[in-house]
Design a protein around this motif. Structure first.
Motif, PDB file in Angstrom:
ATOM      1  N   TYR G   2       0.840  -1.191   0.000  1.00 34.84           N
ATOM      2  CA  TYR G   2       0.000   0.000   0.000  1.00 34.84           C
ATOM      3  C   TYR G   2       0.877   1.242   0.000  1.00 34.84           C
ATOM      4  CZ  TYR G   2      -3.494  -3.326   1.426  1.00 34.84           C
ATOM      5  OH  TYR G   2      -4.336  -4.396   1.472  1.00 34.84           O
ATOM      6  N   ARG G   3       0.432   2.243  -0.739  1.00 37.04           N
ATOM      7  CA  ARG G   3       1.141   3.522  -0.743  1.00 37.04           C
ATOM      8  C   ARG G   3       0.202   4.608  -0.240  1.00 37.04           C
ATOM      9  NH1 ARG G   3       2.968   0.986  -5.270  1.00 37.04           N
ATOM     10  NH2 ARG G   3       5.231   0.892  -5.552  1.00 37.04           N
ATOM     11  N   SER G  74      -3.120   5.676  -2.504  1.00 38.76           N
ATOM     12  CA  SER G  74      -3.022   5.317  -3.909  1.00 38.76           C
ATOM     13  C   SER G  74      -3.717   3.985  -4.129  1.00 38.76           C
ATOM     14  CB  SER G  74      -1.557   5.204  -4.319  1.00 38.76           C
ATOM     15  OG  SER G  74      -1.473   4.565  -5.575  1.00 38.76           O
ATOM     16  N   PHE G  75      -4.518   3.886  -5.187  1.00 39.09           N
ATOM     17  CA  PHE G  75      -5.152   2.586  -5.459  1.00 39.09           C
ATOM     18  C   PHE G  75      -4.837   2.087  -6.872  1.00 39.09           C
ATOM     19  CE2 PHE G  75      -8.449   5.876  -5.894  1.00 39.09           C
ATOM     20  CZ  PHE G  75      -8.866   5.688  -7.194  1.00 39.09           C
ATOM     21  N   ARG G  76      -3.945   2.780  -7.552  1.00 40.29           N
ATOM     22  CA  ARG G  76      -3.465   2.259  -8.836  1.00 40.29           C
ATOM     23  C   ARG G  76      -2.171   2.960  -9.222  1.00 40.29           C
ATOM     24  NH1 ARG G  76      -6.259   1.716 -14.809  1.00 40.29           N
ATOM     25  NH2 ARG G  76      -4.335   1.084 -15.833  1.00 40.29           N
ATOM     26  N   VAL G  77      -1.237   2.205  -9.809  1.00 37.76           N
ATOM     27  CA  VAL G  77      -0.012   2.781 -10.343  1.00 37.76           C
ATOM     28  C   VAL G  77      -0.067   2.661 -11.861  1.00 37.76           C
ATOM     29  CG1 VAL G  77       2.500   2.673 -10.359  1.00 37.76           C
ATOM     30  CG2 VAL G  77       1.256   2.013  -8.315  1.00 37.76           C
ATOM     31  N   TYR G  78       0.275   3.737 -12.553  1.00 39.22           N
ATOM     32  CA  TYR G  78       0.310   3.709 -14.014  1.00 39.22           C
ATOM     33  C   TYR G  78       1.736   3.485 -14.491  1.00 39.22           C
ATOM     34  CZ  TYR G  78      -4.415   5.401 -13.946  1.00 39.22           C
ATOM     35  OH  TYR G  78      -5.756   5.501 -13.744  1.00 39.22           O
ATOM     36  N   GLY G  79       1.881   2.898 -15.646  1.00 36.79           N
ATOM     37  CA  GLY G  79       3.201   2.633 -16.206  1.00 36.79           C
ATOM     38  C   GLY G  79       3.654   1.249 -15.786  1.00 36.79           C
ATOM     39  N   ILE G  82       7.452  -0.018 -12.515  1.00 41.18           N
ATOM     40  CA  ILE G  82       7.544   0.159 -11.067  1.00 41.18           C
ATOM     41  C   ILE G  82       7.371  -1.159 -10.336  1.00 41.18           C
ATOM     42  CG2 ILE G  82       6.458   1.226  -9.072  1.00 41.18           C
ATOM     43  CD1 ILE G  82       6.037   3.685 -10.694  1.00 41.18           C
ATOM     44  N   PHE G  85       2.772  -3.602  -7.426  1.00 37.83           N
ATOM     45  CA  PHE G  85       1.745  -2.884  -6.684  1.00 37.83           C
ATOM     46  C   PHE G  85       0.502  -3.751  -6.565  1.00 37.83           C
ATOM     47  CE2 PHE G  85      -1.628   0.353  -6.270  1.00 37.83           C
ATOM     48  CZ  PHE G  85      -1.199   0.862  -5.077  1.00 37.83           C
TER      49      PHE G  85
END
Lengths: 87, 87, 87, 87, 87, 87, 87, 87, 87, 87
Positions: G2-3, G74-79, G82, G85
């Motif tokens: 989690y972030r 944060s509930f989603r990372v784009y790209g 990384i 997640f």
């Protein structure tokens, strides 16, 4: 050169002494009393990014009777006659 | 001399052309792209108060893609090395 | 002549004494209790710009029980029957 | 006599024509261009309360290019030299 | 008759005593606890404009544990069955 | 190295395509969907200050369906294990 | 993983000590001084959701001179570069 | 049955004890720590309207270290599987 | 009996027709033009909670030229002479 | 299990259809019409964090006539009788 602009509120009745104290700090190039919600608009110039942190937290925020600040970093100058805005 | 500071928002994708157009207006002395909620910080100097009205309403507010402005009039300069801030 | 308008909040229960104290200051021409978020709307007239700074910081902001002010400088008067709004 | 103060925003580039149109309305006694978030500060006087509604909704709000208004009713005048503020 | 509406915040845990104290003031006709950001909605009626100033500053703002007020003056009543809204 | 953080709102129903388009821009190092009022938190790194202006105005603000941005420049990193935050 | 991102304000003159104290907390991965209304932007990573509550309320909120926080999950990372997640 | 939702802020470092104290009040059915500007989201159910006033002012607002509340009354439930939302 | 208060903004130049249209709705007991940011303060009374939803969404929000509403539910009346505020 | 709360505004006159459409989405467990500035309070539960992104951006934000949302993630439940709030 870095330019930082700061809108500041002071304790009531103390904007003048805050303005004078801030104007004497080395990094500060311009200080104005302004109309509106804030008391002062301050322009500061730096040679390197780390100095900004030292200035804001060690010098500016320790001036007596300063109450609140909002900072804006300039990242571009428009027009040609101002000069050396590079880092 | 009068000094007016203006925080401006532009239509998305147009801050650059607005900044360049504003920097070419005679009364404008400095234009910066700044971080935060606004796109530009503009400094304007005038010889008389009536010119402010002409500038803001006839020139600045007619620049295409400018969306919103907040103006601040300076009524005092702190420090000694700037000079002739009288009217 | 310069005209400055000030919206002021006072400590609860003190708007009346603040209003009376402000009305006695030389530069102040009109003071009103108003509905809304603020307690007072104050109109001040000046002969020169430097006096504004002295008034706001040395006189107005030292009135007891004043809590917060928002200032607006007028830079144009509309209509013809008011007269000498020049600087 | 009733006094109503109105802070107004106009469509960009139209504050001048709005200011002139508003200044010609019978009930309006003073109109100023002001610094800050709003464009105009308007002072209106009325002989009776019902006229306020007619003025705000039938006259003021129909001026072209007016965008937003915030009204403040004065319910007390401070100081002695202004006179007949009774209803 | 004048109608003034007041949205009020109280110190936490004191809205009930403030509400009861306000309801006993002569000019107050209705007091409600309301949902949202404010604690109370107060309706006050007056026979003349000067009484509003005396009420707000001398009575209402001196009720213990009242923290903040926002006032709205009514200047028109819609519908026909309410009656004598004249001054 | 410069670090700029951007809180962004997108047109409803388009945060996903905006997030993906932004993540493909060279300067962008991290893009997150976040809870609250904004849709995206974006982290961008630059080698020089002038590139920030080019990025924000020429690239970011031209991504379709981006609606509003708020930028924050970092001027100090705390802790020892991150490394080369100098300019 | 989690972030959580946290925008924080500190008591004036204490942002530096707060920043250093926060950077030493185990869960904290990045702390930046930022321009604008807030002093610090903090990034925290967690292995499980319950730890967030323990961190925010038992550790972060007890750092001396911290004044106000706004949290974003944060509930989603784009790209793609990384990585892990997932929860 | 009445449903009231409350967004609450607590003194820094006390959200946990406030959350636990609130969860023990009879009328409270759910208490969550939430991200954003507020610390807690509280759901309360009542059998009659008068109980809301007693709860908010006599119980909730007297919990130590609660700082600010914003209340929302539900007046409709959507969907069919929840049941008896009548008064 | 339930009491709901609604602060409403209307499209410029249409507050009068909105006020008259709203005053004719069966559930509406009082409609006032008010000073400040909003145009109208509306008081509505209901016999049951479900009717509030029908009124707000099916009737009030469909009045032409209404632009924005903020609703407050009363959950307690102070003072003794108003009467039957029970559910 | 993850719990997300969403405060939503709808286009005027469409809160009912939005509420019904949202209530039919699989992830949604509760939808309420609420007083205040927002129209709906929505509670959604998820089994994994990635589903939140899919729900908010692909489903919720595509419901017709939804205008604006503010999301809050719960990261702790208080009290003992609710159960399995672990991830």
């Amino acid at each position: 050169m870095y330019r930082l602009f700061i809108l500041a509120k002071c304790d009531l009745g103390h904007a003048e002494t805050v303005g004078e104290a801030v104007a004497e700090l080395d990094e500060v190039s311009e200080v104005y009393s302004v109309t509106g919600d804030h008391d002062l608009l301050i322009k500061v110039t730096f040679e390197d990014l780390q100095s900004i942190s030292d200035f804001v937290q060690d010098k500016l925020h320790r001036v007596a009777h300063l109450r609140e600040t909002q900072t804006m970093m300039s990242f571009r100058v428009y027009g040609s006659d101002i000069g050396d805005f590079v880092n």
